[in-house]
Design an enzyme around this catalytic site. Sequence first.
Site, PDB file in Angstrom:
ATOM      1  N   LYS A 128      42.987  47.523  33.048  1.00 11.67           N
ATOM      2  CA  LYS A 128      41.689  48.171  32.805  1.00 11.67           C
ATOM      3  C   LYS A 128      40.715  47.959  33.970  1.00 11.67           C
ATOM      4  CE  LYS A 128      40.890  45.826  29.062  1.00 11.67           C
ATOM      5  NZ  LYS A 128      42.107  45.008  29.114  1.00 11.67           N
ATOM      6  N   ARG A 167      35.270  45.502  21.651  1.00 10.57           N
ATOM      7  CA  ARG A 167      36.522  44.812  21.335  1.00 10.57           C
ATOM      8  C   ARG A 167      36.644  44.505  19.844  1.00 10.57           C
ATOM      9  NH1 ARG A 167      37.474  42.399  26.713  1.00 10.57           N
ATOM     10  NH2 ARG A 167      39.171  40.917  26.729  1.00 10.57           N
ATOM     11  N   ARG A 223      47.608  37.257  38.064  1.00  9.34           N
ATOM     12  CA  ARG A 223      46.352  37.830  38.567  1.00  9.34           C
ATOM     13  C   ARG A 223      45.578  36.805  39.384  1.00  9.34           C
ATOM     14  NH1 ARG A 223      42.870  40.820  34.287  1.00  9.34           N
ATOM     15  NH2 ARG A 223      43.329  38.959  33.082  1.00  9.34           N
ATOM     16  N   ARG A 239      42.108  32.669  37.281  1.00  7.53           N
ATOM     17  CA  ARG A 239      41.213  32.394  36.159  1.00  7.53           C
ATOM     18  C   ARG A 239      41.857  31.365  35.236  1.00  7.53           C
ATOM     19  NH1 ARG A 239      39.962  38.366  33.915  1.00  7.53           N
ATOM     20  NH2 ARG A 239      40.157  37.211  31.973  1.00  7.53           N
ATOM     21  N   ARG A 280      45.351  35.403  23.985  1.00  2.36           N
ATOM     22  CA  ARG A 280      44.438  36.554  24.104  1.00  2.36           C
ATOM     23  C   ARG A 280      45.099  37.831  23.595  1.00  2.36           C
ATOM     24  NH1 ARG A 280      43.456  35.893  30.059  1.00  2.36           N
ATOM     25  NH2 ARG A 280      42.607  37.993  29.988  1.00  2.36           N
TER      26      ARG A 280
HETATM   27  P1  ADP Z   1      40.973  40.935  30.351  1.00  4.17           P
HETATM   28  O1  ADP Z   1      40.528  41.609  31.600  1.00  4.17           O
HETATM   29  O2  ADP Z   1      42.218  40.191  30.550  1.00  4.17           O
HETATM   30  O3  ADP Z   1      41.068  41.873  29.172  1.00  4.17           O
HETATM   31  P2  ADP Z   1      38.281  40.011  30.127  1.00  4.17           P
HETATM   32  O4  ADP Z   1      37.883  39.654  31.491  1.00  4.17           O
HETATM   33  O5  ADP Z   1      37.902  41.361  29.619  1.00  4.17           O
HETATM   34  O6  ADP Z   1      39.862  39.857  30.010  1.00  4.17           O
HETATM   35  O7  ADP Z   1      37.753  38.954  29.082  1.00  4.17           O
HETATM   36  C1  ADP Z   1      37.831  37.573  29.315  1.00  4.17           C
HETATM   37  C2  ADP Z   1      37.220  36.830  28.128  1.00  4.17           C
HETATM   38  O8  ADP Z   1      35.829  37.154  28.033  1.00  4.17           O
HETATM   39  C3  ADP Z   1      37.792  37.185  26.763  1.00  4.17           C
HETATM   40  O9  ADP Z   1      38.959  36.449  26.456  1.00  4.17           O
HETATM   41  C4  ADP Z   1      36.615  36.823  25.847  1.00  4.17           C
HETATM   42  O10 ADP Z   1      36.507  35.414  25.668  1.00  4.17           O
HETATM   43  C5  ADP Z   1      35.422  37.255  26.681  1.00  4.17           C
HETATM   44  N1  ADP Z   1      35.068  38.674  26.398  1.00  4.17           N
HETATM   45  C6  ADP Z   1      35.117  39.716  27.262  1.00  4.17           C
HETATM   46  N2  ADP Z   1      34.710  40.848  26.676  1.00  4.17           N
HETATM   47  C7  ADP Z   1      34.393  40.529  25.395  1.00  4.17           C
HETATM   48  C8  ADP Z   1      33.929  41.273  24.277  1.00  4.17           C
HETATM   49  N3  ADP Z   1      33.697  42.593  24.349  1.00  4.17           N
HETATM   50  N4  ADP Z   1      33.714  40.595  23.120  1.00  4.17           N
HETATM   51  C9  ADP Z   1      33.905  39.275  23.019  1.00  4.17           C
HETATM   52  N5  ADP Z   1      34.363  38.520  24.030  1.00  4.17           N
HETATM   53  C10 ADP Z   1      34.618  39.136  25.215  1.00  4.17           C
HETATM   54  P1  ADP Z   2      42.828  44.024  32.640  1.00  2.00           P
HETATM   55  O1  ADP Z   2      41.430  44.277  33.134  1.00  2.00           O
HETATM   56  O2  ADP Z   2      43.291  45.071  31.684  1.00  2.00           O
HETATM   57  O3  ADP Z   2      43.017  42.639  32.102  1.00  2.00           O
HETATM   58  P2  ADP Z   2      43.579  44.024  35.493  1.00  2.00           P
HETATM   59  O4  ADP Z   2      43.143  45.340  36.036  1.00  2.00           O
HETATM   60  O5  ADP Z   2      42.778  42.847  35.833  1.00  2.00           O
HETATM   61  O6  ADP Z   2      43.816  44.157  33.882  1.00  2.00           O
HETATM   62  O7  ADP Z   2      45.095  43.810  35.949  1.00  2.00           O
HETATM   63  C1  ADP Z   2      45.851  42.662  35.562  1.00  2.00           C
HETATM   64  C2  ADP Z   2      46.780  42.274  36.703  1.00  2.00           C
HETATM   65  O8  ADP Z   2      47.796  43.282  36.858  1.00  2.00           O
HETATM   66  C3  ADP Z   2      46.108  42.171  38.072  1.00  2.00           C
HETATM   67  O9  ADP Z   2      46.710  41.111  38.769  1.00  2.00           O
HETATM   68  C4  ADP Z   2      46.377  43.517  38.733  1.00  2.00           C
HETATM   69  O10 ADP Z   2      46.448  43.405  40.165  1.00  2.00           O
HETATM   70  C5  ADP Z   2      47.739  43.872  38.156  1.00  2.00           C
HETATM   71  N1  ADP Z   2      47.917  45.319  37.925  1.00  2.00           N
HETATM   72  C6  ADP Z   2      47.008  46.194  37.441  1.00  2.00           C
HETATM   73  N2  ADP Z   2      47.555  47.428  37.304  1.00  2.00           N
HETATM   74  C7  ADP Z   2      48.858  47.317  37.715  1.00  2.00           C
HETATM   75  C8  ADP Z   2      49.944  48.251  37.818  1.00  2.00           C
HETATM   76  N3  ADP Z   2      49.823  49.524  37.446  1.00  2.00           N
HETATM   77  N4  ADP Z   2      51.124  47.777  38.286  1.00  2.00           N
HETATM   78  C9  ADP Z   2      51.267  46.464  38.641  1.00  2.00           C
HETATM   79  N5  ADP Z   2      50.275  45.548  38.570  1.00  2.00           N
HETATM   80  C10 ADP Z   2      49.079  45.963  38.114  1.00  2.00           C
END
Ligand code: ADP
Ligand code: ADP
Length: 219
Positions: free
Chosen positions: A15, A90, A129, A162, A173
């Site tokens: 995302k 979420r 990541r 992270r 998660r």
């Molecule tokens: P990812 O990119 O892997 O989906 P995020 O960076 O979006 O993870 O989120 C990291 C953490 O931040 C989550 O595990 C949660 O603790 C918090 N968080 C992020 N967005 C929300 C949300 N919309 N509601 C509640 N907690 C959130």
């Molecule tokens: P989210 O915000 O949904 O948690 P991220 O965009 O941070 O996801 O991506 C999670 C990890 O996967 C990062 O290390 C990113 O570089 C990698 N990644 C994202 N999209 C792809 C893809 N299409 N193919 C391979 N790796 C990817």
Amino acid sequence: MPTYIVLLGPPGVGKGTQARILSEETGLAHVSSGDLFRENLKNQTELGNLAKSFMDKGELVPDDVTISMIKDRVSRPDCKAGAILDGFPRTPAQADALDVMLKDFSGIVNAVPYITAAENILVERASGRWTCRAQGHIYHEKFNPPKQAGVCDLDGSEVYQREDDKVETVTKRIRVYIEQTMPLVDYYRKAGKLIEIDGTQAVEDVTKALLRALKNSNA
Ligand code: ADP
Ligand code: ADP
């Protein structure tokens, strides 16, 4: 009327990567709840200190503080034309609150691309990541490493893993996502806004699919 796009999908699906690209392509602001929380953590604000214990455990931060943080963010001038929401909403309560807050800007959720991939891919992506300290630019140790190990290509800051990207927390998660966020898939499908996108493709191909889908949806 402003345009609001909600990017939905499990942790690690891509995302954030796609939201940054879409923001450049469309000119809409990128609003990432995770980035906002991490910024607060870094600056040791009251909100950051509150969020930390939940984030470390891989749990969601309570709805009330999350909703008011996003409301404040989408009220800023750079969101005048709309925003790409990444990581918010979420929970069903957050989705309801979003509908209410967008009314203030005469806006609605225009489209909800739902990016999917199997759990083993999510774990592989999230646990490999690397995130840039200064601005949250996203890398992957195998799939998208920075040119110089440990240094962000774009701003030269340190890239780090992270705390919540360790395998155990990623797995937690994903469980939290299934329990608390999956209901939103139905919510937006019933509203006719959901667009399913295959997240297993290469980054460029996911972007192409997203742009095509948004064009077709007139968002
Ligand atoms: P990812 O990119 O892997 O989906 P995020 O960076 O979006 O993870 O989120 C990291 C953490 O931040 C989550 O595990 C949660 O603790 C918090 N968080 C992020 N967005 C929300 C949300 N919309 N509601 C509640 N907690 C959130
Ligand atoms: P989210 O915000 O949904 O948690 P991220 O965009 O941070 O996801 O991506 C999670 C990890 O996967 C990062 O290390 C990113 O570089 C990698 N990644 C994202 N999209 C792809 C893809 N299409 N193919 C391979 N790796 C990817």
